[in-house]
Design an enzyme around this catalytic site. Structure first.
Site, PDB file in Angstrom:
ATOM      1  N   LYS A  51      40.096  46.663  40.786  1.00  0.00           N
ATOM      2  CA  LYS A  51      39.233  46.888  41.920  1.00  0.00           C
ATOM      3  C   LYS A  51      38.755  45.576  42.515  1.00  0.00           C
ATOM      4  O   LYS A  51      38.220  45.528  43.605  1.00  0.00           O
ATOM      5  CB  LYS A  51      37.997  47.695  41.484  1.00  0.00           C
ATOM      6  CG  LYS A  51      38.306  48.963  40.770  1.00  0.00           C
ATOM      7  CD  LYS A  51      36.983  49.575  40.222  1.00  0.00           C
ATOM      8  CE  LYS A  51      37.313  50.517  39.096  1.00  0.00           C
ATOM      9  NZ  LYS A  51      36.122  50.914  38.354  1.00  0.00           N
ATOM     10  N   GLY A  52      38.937  44.505  41.727  1.00  0.00           N
ATOM     11  CA  GLY A  52      38.338  43.223  42.093  1.00  0.00           C
ATOM     12  C   GLY A  52      38.742  42.681  43.456  1.00  0.00           C
ATOM     13  O   GLY A  52      37.987  41.952  44.085  1.00  0.00           O
ATOM     14  N   GLU A 107      44.922  39.060  45.037  1.00  0.00           N
ATOM     15  CA  GLU A 107      44.160  39.073  43.780  1.00  0.00           C
ATOM     16  C   GLU A 107      42.785  38.471  43.992  1.00  0.00           C
ATOM     17  O   GLU A 107      42.591  37.628  44.867  1.00  0.00           O
ATOM     18  CB  GLU A 107      44.895  38.217  42.731  1.00  0.00           C
ATOM     19  CG  GLU A 107      45.885  38.992  41.886  1.00  0.00           C
ATOM     20  CD  GLU A 107      45.225  39.752  40.735  1.00  0.00           C
ATOM     21  OE1 GLU A 107      43.997  40.015  40.803  1.00  0.00           O
ATOM     22  OE2 GLU A 107      45.936  40.097  39.780  1.00  0.00           O
ATOM     23  N   ASP A 108      41.862  38.885  43.147  1.00  0.00           N
ATOM     24  CA  ASP A 108      40.553  38.236  43.135  1.00  0.00           C
ATOM     25  C   ASP A 108      40.623  36.921  42.380  1.00  0.00           C
ATOM     26  O   ASP A 108      40.183  35.888  42.851  1.00  0.00           O
ATOM     27  CB  ASP A 108      39.505  39.176  42.498  1.00  0.00           C
ATOM     28  CG  ASP A 108      39.965  39.782  41.169  1.00  0.00           C
ATOM     29  OD1 ASP A 108      41.113  39.545  40.741  1.00  0.00           O
ATOM     30  OD2 ASP A 108      39.170  40.525  40.560  1.00  0.00           O
ATOM     31  N   ASP A 111      43.549  34.218  36.051  1.00  0.00           N
ATOM     32  CA  ASP A 111      42.916  33.592  34.894  1.00  0.00           C
ATOM     33  C   ASP A 111      44.044  33.124  33.960  1.00  0.00           C
ATOM     34  O   ASP A 111      44.640  32.076  34.189  1.00  0.00           O
ATOM     35  CB  ASP A 111      41.994  34.641  34.260  1.00  0.00           C
ATOM     36  CG  ASP A 111      41.154  34.116  33.125  1.00  0.00           C
ATOM     37  OD1 ASP A 111      40.873  32.914  33.097  1.00  0.00           O
ATOM     38  OD2 ASP A 111      40.766  34.924  32.254  1.00  0.00           O
ATOM     39  N   LYS A 139      41.814  29.886  37.876  1.00  0.00           N
ATOM     40  CA  LYS A 139      41.237  29.073  36.798  1.00  0.00           C
ATOM     41  C   LYS A 139      42.389  28.338  36.130  1.00  0.00           C
ATOM     42  O   LYS A 139      42.919  28.803  35.112  1.00  0.00           O
ATOM     43  CB  LYS A 139      40.592  29.982  35.747  1.00  0.00           C
ATOM     44  CG  LYS A 139      39.221  30.516  36.079  1.00  0.00           C
ATOM     45  CD  LYS A 139      38.682  31.274  34.862  1.00  0.00           C
ATOM     46  CE  LYS A 139      37.503  32.124  35.205  1.00  0.00           C
ATOM     47  NZ  LYS A 139      37.147  33.051  34.123  1.00  0.00           N
ATOM     48  N   PHE A 160      32.990  32.347  33.327  1.00  0.00           N
ATOM     49  CA  PHE A 160      33.137  33.726  33.780  1.00  0.00           C
ATOM     50  C   PHE A 160      32.298  33.912  35.043  1.00  0.00           C
ATOM     51  O   PHE A 160      31.112  33.611  35.052  1.00  0.00           O
ATOM     52  CB  PHE A 160      32.706  34.697  32.687  1.00  0.00           C
ATOM     53  CG  PHE A 160      33.158  36.102  32.957  1.00  0.00           C
ATOM     54  CD1 PHE A 160      34.474  36.473  32.744  1.00  0.00           C
ATOM     55  CD2 PHE A 160      32.274  37.050  33.446  1.00  0.00           C
ATOM     56  CE1 PHE A 160      34.904  37.765  33.010  1.00  0.00           C
ATOM     57  CE2 PHE A 160      32.697  38.345  33.712  1.00  0.00           C
ATOM     58  CZ  PHE A 160      34.013  38.706  33.494  1.00  0.00           C
ATOM     59  N   VAL A 161      32.934  34.357  36.107  1.00  0.00           N
ATOM     60  CA  VAL A 161      32.233  34.503  37.384  1.00  0.00           C
ATOM     61  C   VAL A 161      32.199  35.971  37.815  1.00  0.00           C
ATOM     62  O   VAL A 161      33.077  36.757  37.437  1.00  0.00           O
ATOM     63  CB  VAL A 161      32.906  33.658  38.493  1.00  0.00           C
ATOM     64  CG1 VAL A 161      32.718  32.178  38.226  1.00  0.00           C
ATOM     65  CG2 VAL A 161      34.387  33.994  38.632  1.00  0.00           C
ATOM     66  N   ARG A 173      29.720  43.597  41.399  1.00  0.00           N
ATOM     67  CA  ARG A 173      30.826  43.497  42.355  1.00  0.00           C
ATOM     68  C   ARG A 173      30.321  43.303  43.782  1.00  0.00           C
ATOM     69  O   ARG A 173      30.952  42.670  44.598  1.00  0.00           O
ATOM     70  CB  ARG A 173      31.673  44.776  42.342  1.00  0.00           C
ATOM     71  CG  ARG A 173      32.573  44.919  41.146  1.00  0.00           C
ATOM     72  CD  ARG A 173      33.585  46.030  41.419  1.00  0.00           C
ATOM     73  NE  ARG A 173      34.131  46.590  40.201  1.00  0.00           N
ATOM     74  CZ  ARG A 173      35.156  46.063  39.525  1.00  0.00           C
ATOM     75  NH1 ARG A 173      35.731  44.966  39.963  1.00  0.00           N
ATOM     76  NH2 ARG A 173      35.603  46.630  38.427  1.00  0.00           N
TER      77      ARG A 173
HETATM   78  P1  IMP Z   1      44.548  37.391  33.707  1.00  0.00           P
HETATM   79  O1  IMP Z   1      45.588  38.382  33.338  1.00  0.00           O
HETATM   80  O2  IMP Z   1      43.992  36.657  32.492  1.00  0.00           O
HETATM   81  O3  IMP Z   1      44.976  36.404  34.769  1.00  0.00           O
HETATM   82  O4  IMP Z   1      43.289  38.205  34.199  1.00  0.00           O
HETATM   83  C1  IMP Z   1      43.159  38.658  35.470  1.00  0.00           C
HETATM   84  C2  IMP Z   1      42.039  39.664  35.584  1.00  0.00           C
HETATM   85  O5  IMP Z   1      40.984  39.412  34.614  1.00  0.00           O
HETATM   86  C3  IMP Z   1      41.387  39.513  36.933  1.00  0.00           C
HETATM   87  O6  IMP Z   1      42.049  40.281  37.903  1.00  0.00           O
HETATM   88  C4  IMP Z   1      39.975  39.970  36.652  1.00  0.00           C
HETATM   89  O7  IMP Z   1      39.892  41.368  36.754  1.00  0.00           O
HETATM   90  C5  IMP Z   1      39.719  39.571  35.212  1.00  0.00           C
HETATM   91  N1  IMP Z   1      38.994  38.281  35.154  1.00  0.00           N
HETATM   92  C6  IMP Z   1      39.467  37.098  34.747  1.00  0.00           C
HETATM   93  N2  IMP Z   1      38.525  36.129  34.831  1.00  0.00           N
HETATM   94  C7  IMP Z   1      37.425  36.733  35.329  1.00  0.00           C
HETATM   95  C8  IMP Z   1      36.103  36.262  35.663  1.00  0.00           C
HETATM   96  O8  IMP Z   1      35.735  35.073  35.539  1.00  0.00           O
HETATM   97  N3  IMP Z   1      35.239  37.204  36.136  1.00  0.00           N
HETATM   98  C9  IMP Z   1      35.573  38.507  36.287  1.00  0.00           C
HETATM   99  N4  IMP Z   1      36.790  38.991  35.995  1.00  0.00           N
HETATM  100  C10 IMP Z   1      37.714  38.100  35.531  1.00  0.00           C
END
Ligand code: IMP
Length: 188
Positions: A51-52, A107-108, A111, A139, A160-161, A173
């Site tokens: 949903k981000g 994407e939001d 990470d 990140k 973490f944001v 959100r």
């Molecule tokens: P990844 O698979 O580790 O790249 O994670 C991606 C998903 O993790 C993002 O789409 C977010 O939903 C969540 N996420 C990663 N870092 C953060 C953060 O700092 N705040 C909130 N959600 C995060």
């Protein structure tokens, strides 16, 4: 820094406003201009990852001059609430085929990159005409997989944001800014 933009009920949870709403808006103007240039004469299909990404989707789509269609996917990655485990499951798939479409995944935040890596491979197998990624945040220090993210809003440190679509346990959100929470806000 004044926290007046944060609703009073959440103000005590916030340690820092990392990216205020006006900087997000300016950066989205720039990203949209870049996409307009790159896709001139084409139609773009934005795929938002729920949903981000809902606010990035809405605000980016409204800034684009090229014709835009939108679709959404929802994924869940197993694991703890603040890190991704790499096992991704599609909870909601696209409504329509993407073959021969110019797709941009919206994407939001990227990470570890594990979710996006899965999505890119999954969507590529559906034969779009082109496939790129736009993410408001990245990140880089946490990246486990090297992924080309064509359009990046901001690089953020390993914190973490929340806000502007990003949540912690479904909260925050709706904040207009991207903020860092105080440790107490996690119940820790
Ligand atoms: P990844 O698979 O580790 O790249 O994670 C991606 C998903 O993790 C993002 O789409 C977010 O939903 C969540 N996420 C990663 N870092 C953060 C953060 O700092 N705040 C909130 N959600 C995060």
């Amino acid at each position: 820094m004044s926290f007046e933009s944060i609703p009073a009920v959440h103000r005590d949870d916030v340690a820092e406003i990392l990216i205020p709403a006006d900087r997000i808006a300016t950066r989205l103007d720039e990203m949209a201009a870049e996409i307009d240039r790159d896709y001139e004469g084409k139609e773009v299909l934005l795929i938002g990852v729920l949903k981000g990404a809902i606010f990035v989707m809405a605000d980016l789509a409204r800034r684009l001059n090229v014709p835009v269609a939108m679709d959404f996917m929802a994924c869940s990655s197993y694991g703890s609430s603040t890190t991704s485990s790499g096992t991704v499951r599609i909870m909601k798939d696209l409504d329509a085929d993407i073959d021969d479409k110019h797709v941009i995944i919206v994407e939001d935040i990227v990470d570890s990159g594990l979710t996006l890596d899965y999505l890119v491979r999954n969507l590529r197998s559906r034969h779009p005409a082109s496939l790129e990624v736009a993410s408001l945040l990245t990140k880089p220090s946490r990246r486990e997989i090297d992924l080309p993210v064509r359009y990046v809003g901001f690089e953020v440190p390993d914190v973490f944001v929340v806000g502007y679509g990003l949540d912690f346990a479904e909260r925050y959100r709706g904040l207009s800014d991207i903020v860092v929470l105080r440790p107490e806000a996690y119940g820790g």
